[in-house]
Design an enzyme around this catalytic site. Sequence first.
Site, PDB file in Angstrom:
ATOM      1  N   PRO A   2      -1.168   2.603   3.421  1.00  0.00           N
ATOM      2  CA  PRO A   2       0.302   2.582   3.495  1.00  0.00           C
ATOM      3  C   PRO A   2       0.803   1.377   4.276  1.00  0.00           C
ATOM      4  O   PRO A   2       0.214   0.980   5.283  1.00  0.00           O
ATOM      5  CB  PRO A   2       0.635   3.887   4.217  1.00  0.00           C
ATOM      6  CG  PRO A   2      -0.571   4.756   4.033  1.00  0.00           C
ATOM      7  CD  PRO A   2      -1.726   3.837   3.971  1.00  0.00           C
ATOM      8  N   GLU A   3       1.897   0.804   3.801  1.00  0.00           N
ATOM      9  CA  GLU A   3       2.532  -0.322   4.458  1.00  0.00           C
ATOM     10  C   GLU A   3       3.960   0.067   4.828  1.00  0.00           C
ATOM     11  O   GLU A   3       4.328   1.245   4.760  1.00  0.00           O
ATOM     12  CB  GLU A   3       2.486  -1.555   3.553  1.00  0.00           C
ATOM     13  CG  GLU A   3       1.076  -1.950   3.130  1.00  0.00           C
ATOM     14  CD  GLU A   3       1.039  -3.150   2.198  1.00  0.00           C
ATOM     15  OE1 GLU A   3       1.893  -4.045   2.346  1.00  0.00           O
ATOM     16  OE2 GLU A   3       0.158  -3.191   1.314  1.00  0.00           O
ATOM     17  N   LYS A  58       3.308  -0.178  10.590  1.00  0.00           N
ATOM     18  CA  LYS A  58       2.770   0.771   9.628  1.00  0.00           C
ATOM     19  C   LYS A  58       2.584   2.158  10.246  1.00  0.00           C
ATOM     20  O   LYS A  58       1.882   3.004   9.675  1.00  0.00           O
ATOM     21  CB  LYS A  58       1.421   0.282   9.091  1.00  0.00           C
ATOM     22  CG  LYS A  58       1.464  -1.082   8.407  1.00  0.00           C
ATOM     23  CD  LYS A  58       0.067  -1.493   7.970  1.00  0.00           C
ATOM     24  CE  LYS A  58       0.049  -2.890   7.375  1.00  0.00           C
ATOM     25  NZ  LYS A  58      -1.316  -3.308   6.965  1.00  0.00           N
ATOM     26  N   ARG A 261     -10.421  -9.424   1.366  1.00  0.00           N
ATOM     27  CA  ARG A 261      -9.205  -8.797   0.849  1.00  0.00           C
ATOM     28  C   ARG A 261      -9.014  -9.160  -0.618  1.00  0.00           C
ATOM     29  O   ARG A 261      -9.255 -10.299  -1.026  1.00  0.00           O
ATOM     30  CB  ARG A 261      -7.971  -9.273   1.626  1.00  0.00           C
ATOM     31  CG  ARG A 261      -7.914  -8.823   3.071  1.00  0.00           C
ATOM     32  CD  ARG A 261      -6.732  -9.495   3.749  1.00  0.00           C
ATOM     33  NE  ARG A 261      -6.622  -9.145   5.159  1.00  0.00           N
ATOM     34  CZ  ARG A 261      -5.825  -8.200   5.640  1.00  0.00           C
ATOM     35  NH1 ARG A 261      -5.060  -7.509   4.808  1.00  0.00           N
ATOM     36  NH2 ARG A 261      -5.769  -7.946   6.924  1.00  0.00           N
TER      37      ARG A 261
END
Length: 293
Positions: A2-3, A58, A261
């Site tokens: 989640p951001e 976050k 990433r």
Amino acid sequence: MPELPEMETYKNLLTERIAGKTVRAAEVTREKTINVPVDAFKARVEGRKLERVDRRAKMLLFRLDGGDALALHLMLGGSMFYGTPEEAPDRTAQVILSFVDDDRRLYFHGLRLGYLHIYDPTDLDAKLKKLGPDPLDPRFGPNELAAALRRSRGAIKFALTDQTVIAGIGNCYADEMCFAAGIDPLSKLADVSDAQLQTLYTAMHSTLAEAMRYGGYMETPLFAGDALTGGYNDRCKVYDRGGEPCFRCGTPITKTESNGRKVFFCERCQRQGGESGDSNGDAAEARRLSYQH
């Protein structure tokens, strides 16, 4: 993971449902999820009024009367569910909060990497001071964004996702806002012009606003009948769309990996160094506009 948009969505939905309620009981099934002994956690939470739900970066901050706050970071794999035991997902919750005069409970699932820590005001302030500015802070304008990024080295994506530089942006929205700005996310900051950073500021706000409007990209519902959470997932322009056609030019979206990433971008619309090399004379202007479905 989640951001900012996901946690802002959760904050708003939970505020409507639990703000002002008193915690009747706190059940902890995994002590590593919290930062104090279970008995101490229960003593500081049970019987306290949950005054409001805030977001920082976050994290969600559940503010309790008396000054303590529960700091939630879902990390990878974490989720919440608010509902009755019959409605709750069939999985082990690491922490469960129940409330006075409410048959629904707040379940915290998948907190193997995440946590639900309790802090007094002094300790919470010390933790939050390590974070960079919030992208939605009205005091954080385009000049502040440029100054923050210019202090970093390397690729622009990794500066955007560094929580000590800017707090709340992760992999998904860094890629999405770079697409909206027409900037290759792997461009070195030294190669990005001041004008492009101004464009990025606008793209950052438009991307986050759209994501919050549609409930973020994580599709785990917060409660039975939740029709908002996860609505942005089908509106992502590049993230998790490797090999699919770019909505602007039709070029297959590139998926690569850097520094561990995933990175998604359009090689035509987001050339390194900015606008040079485009065959379409309108492409430079088109990069400055986020695609609307």
